[in-house]
Motif scaffolding. Sequence first.
Motif, short mmCIF file in Angstrom:
data_model
loop_
_atom_site.label_atom_id
_atom_site.label_comp_id
_atom_site.label_asym_id
_atom_site.label_seq_id
_atom_site.Cartn_x
_atom_site.Cartn_y
_atom_site.Cartn_z
N ASN A 135 25.66 -23.09 -42.67
CA ASN A 135 26.94 -23.62 -42.14
C ASN A 135 28.00 -22.41 -41.72
O ASN A 135 28.76 -22.80 -41.08
N VAL A 136 27.89 -21.57 -42.43
CA VAL A 136 28.74 -20.42 -42.20
C VAL A 136 28.60 -19.84 -40.55
O VAL A 136 29.46 -19.79 -39.85
N TYR A 137 27.37 -19.65 -40.28
CA TYR A 137 27.21 -19.26 -38.79
C TYR A 137 27.61 -20.49 -37.78
O TYR A 137 28.25 -20.10 -36.62
N CYS A 138 27.39 -21.87 -38.41
CA CYS A 138 27.93 -22.81 -37.31
C CYS A 138 29.53 -22.90 -37.22
O CYS A 138 29.86 -23.13 -36.40
N GLN A 139 30.15 -22.43 -38.23
CA GLN A 139 31.61 -22.13 -38.32
C GLN A 139 32.13 -21.37 -37.16
O GLN A 139 33.12 -21.64 -36.55
N TYR A 140 31.16 -20.18 -36.86
CA TYR A 140 31.65 -19.50 -35.75
C TYR A 140 30.84 -19.80 -34.47
O TYR A 140 30.70 -19.11 -33.65
N GLN A 141 30.19 -20.89 -34.53
CA GLN A 141 29.58 -21.58 -33.29
C GLN A 141 28.51 -20.87 -32.77
O GLN A 141 28.13 -20.91 -31.72
N ASP A 142 27.80 -20.10 -33.59
CA ASP A 142 26.69 -19.47 -33.24
C ASP A 142 25.59 -20.56 -33.71
O ASP A 142 24.73 -20.44 -34.84
N TYR A 143 25.22 -21.68 -33.06
CA TYR A 143 24.19 -22.78 -33.35
C TYR A 143 23.01 -22.40 -33.33
O TYR A 143 22.17 -23.15 -34.12
N GLU A 144 22.33 -21.62 -32.52
CA GLU A 144 21.12 -21.16 -32.60
C GLU A 144 20.66 -20.50 -34.00
O GLU A 144 19.84 -20.99 -34.66
N LYS A 145 21.57 -19.51 -34.38
CA LYS A 145 21.32 -18.97 -35.59
C LYS A 145 21.46 -19.88 -36.74
O LYS A 145 20.58 -19.93 -37.79
N GLY A 146 22.48 -20.53 -36.73
CA GLY A 146 22.66 -21.70 -37.54
C GLY A 146 21.25 -22.66 -37.87
O GLY A 146 20.90 -22.91 -38.94
N ALA A 147 20.81 -23.23 -36.63
CA ALA A 147 19.70 -24.12 -36.84
C ALA A 147 18.44 -23.24 -37.48
O ALA A 147 17.81 -23.96 -38.06
N ARG A 148 18.25 -21.68 -37.10
CA ARG A 148 17.18 -21.19 -37.69
C ARG A 148 17.32 -21.14 -39.17
O ARG A 148 16.45 -21.35 -39.92
N TYR A 149 18.54 -21.22 -39.71
CA TYR A 149 18.86 -21.13 -41.27
C TYR A 149 18.38 -22.41 -41.73
O TYR A 149 17.90 -22.84 -42.81
N PHE A 150 18.85 -23.40 -41.11
CA PHE A 150 18.79 -24.79 -41.60
C PHE A 150 17.23 -25.18 -41.42
O PHE A 150 16.73 -25.88 -42.62
N LYS A 151 16.58 -24.80 -40.65
CA LYS A 151 14.80 -25.08 -40.69
C LYS A 151 14.39 -24.25 -41.64
O LYS A 151 13.45 -24.94 -42.24
N THR A 152 14.83 -23.18 -41.89
CA THR A 152 14.25 -22.46 -43.02
C THR A 152 14.67 -23.15 -44.23
O THR A 152 13.60 -23.36 -45.17
N ALA A 153 15.60 -23.43 -44.48
CA ALA A 153 16.08 -24.35 -45.71
C ALA A 153 15.20 -25.61 -45.99
O ALA A 153 14.74 -26.03 -46.87
N TYR A 154 15.09 -26.17 -44.74
CA TYR A 154 14.15 -27.65 -44.70
C TYR A 154 12.95 -27.42 -45.03
O TYR A 154 12.22 -28.22 -45.96
N GLU A 155 12.25 -26.39 -44.83
CA GLU A 155 10.84 -25.87 -45.22
C GLU A 155 10.75 -25.59 -46.64
O GLU A 155 9.82 -25.95 -47.32
N HIS A 156 11.69 -24.84 -47.28
CA HIS A 156 11.94 -24.77 -48.55
C HIS A 156 12.13 -26.13 -49.43
O HIS A 156 11.66 -26.22 -50.54
N CYS A 157 12.79 -27.09 -48.75
CA CYS A 157 12.93 -28.02 -49.30
C CYS A 157 11.78 -29.01 -49.80
O CYS A 157 11.34 -29.81 -50.67
N LYS A 158 10.74 -28.76 -48.81
CA LYS A 158 9.31 -29.61 -48.67
C LYS A 158 8.53 -29.04 -50.10
O LYS A 158 7.89 -29.58 -50.93
N ALA A 159 8.86 -27.57 -50.32
CA ALA A 159 7.94 -26.90 -51.40
C ALA A 159 8.88 -27.05 -52.74
O ALA A 159 7.91 -27.49 -53.72
N ASP A 160 9.89 -27.29 -52.56
CA ASP A 160 10.97 -27.42 -53.83
C ASP A 160 11.69 -28.64 -53.53
O ASP A 160 12.83 -28.48 -53.21
N PRO A 161 11.26 -30.05 -53.86
CA PRO A 161 12.02 -31.08 -53.37
C PRO A 161 13.53 -30.83 -53.94
O PRO A 161 14.03 -30.66 -54.92
N ASP A 162 14.38 -31.35 -52.72
CA ASP A 162 16.00 -31.18 -53.34
C ASP A 162 16.66 -32.41 -52.21
O ASP A 162 16.96 -32.00 -51.09
#
Length: 580
Positions: A135-162
């Motif tokens: 979210n912080v990177y997206c505030q600075y309009q660095d969407y590529e890096k923001g997307a990478r962090y979101f995808k990493t978070a999404y993979e962790h959600c699969k291992a630890d459901p949230d």
Amino acid sequence: MKICQICRRAVAAAACVLVCALWAVAADYGKYTTLINKVADMRSDEIVRMGDESLARGRSEEAMVLYMVVCERADDAMPEDGRRACSQAHVKAGDIYYGRGDYTRALEFYVAGLRVCEGGASHYGIARFYKNIGNVYCQYQDYEKGARYFKTAYEHCKADPDPDTERKLLTNLTAIYVYLGRLDEARRYQRVAAGMAAGGDKVNRFIVDFNGALISAAEGSYASAVAVFRRLAAYAVSSKLPPQYECYAYQELYKAFRKAGVADSTLHYLSKCELTARRHGVSHMFVDALKDASEIYEGMGRRAEALEYKARFLEMSDSVFNQRKFDAVKNVQFQYEMEKTDKEISALRLQQERSRQTIVYQRTAIVLGFGAMMVVSAFVVILYRQNRKLNSSYAGLYALNRDFITRQDYMNRRHSADVERIAGLEAEAEGLRKRLEEAAPAAAGGPERKYSSSNLNDEQQQALAEAIAAVMDGGEEYCSDDFSLDRLAALVGSNSKYVSQVINGTYHKNFSNYVNEYHIRTACKRLADDARYGHLTVKAVGESVGYRSHATFVNMFKKTTGLTPSLYQKMARTNGGMDK
């Protein structure tokens, strides 16, 4: 700043250093010392619960103090339950800073908390850290890096459901890939998000459908996108969502109609967006709607409405900018309080050590204090001398630019008068030539041409140069941000090739540099004219003369005049403005 003010501040700063050194042991640790001492022996999870209760009651500073007490306990050897509480404290402290717009400080807490979380065995809540960092990177309009962090978070959600974090990640990823133009990936995440929307709250369901319509609009399916946005506008009202969601729907409606080329509906929903935002006090979130309205009316040839909306856009931009400055001041104060609290916590942990070394610190502080006073005194003298030289240089540059503009205006007036006089002489010569031809007919020289030959002769170049000067000096067409070589050619009744040729041959510069000189000269006049333009910010003045980018305006102004626009305006006010 006057020298007496500098001296007072310097002496006060040096005195503070000396007094703090002498009375460090007896100093008051701050208004939260009692609270910190109270929770010093409590378990970390209990302190986090106390922080949550303070936050729920609207006492965010008190909550931040409690979270920071737990954050200070971060240690590689801490037990698993303490590590979990420490991770929670970091993410909640970061959320408070994020909500206040201090994204750098928020990122520090998220990264530090991520280290604590990854150092344990359970990795509890790790997906939330990666989401918030994205979210912080997206505030600075660095969407590529923001997307990478979101995808990493999404993979962790699969291992630890949230589920809650997962829904937010899916909607974020959908919107980001629409902005990046990667619609295949946007559709993939949208399908998964739509499957989870039923389990989310009303805002989440709104965002899922909203993202789906964004994809449709990006694909060119404007009719289906319009239908969804209309439904969402009604849904936002009936579900009592915050008013900005209704405005979001109207905003995308007029954008879709604009892309589809439907002018009436574009203006209708643009008006609804603007009026709804104004009614609910969220106009600052939709400033671009005013700019879009100006551009639309300009394209329709409705100059008056275009100018009205442009003026409102500039005024609203200034208002939002001032509001942000106000918020920034509040954030600086908040950060100052939190930094003091952080020092209080560290001071309590080191109090025993500091007590043992108090005498040594006092003696050292006295020496350093006197040394600091000497250094500050020398610095003040140097600063005063340099400041006088710098102000003198600035005044000289301002005077040169003011005199140049005055002389340029005088030369323009002289040029206009010369052109009128030459035109009269040419008319007399033409009459004389006709009389001579009647007396002694000569072979016809062919029909008169304006600029139709493949190469302009000297007479044609002179005529075209005068026509160009008449347009540039007789109005402010060049102040439009879409003013171009083709537009100037149309105004003088020629083509861009000949206009460019004449500008290069006559003024020895290209079109861009030629027009920039008019931009800067007009900006100088407006910056110096407090009576008419004093209500505008420097950024607004730049936009009023044709610069879309504030950075470009500042760079070009400084390159041309040797001063920044702000400093030029200050010098103009000091010296009584521009000579008329």
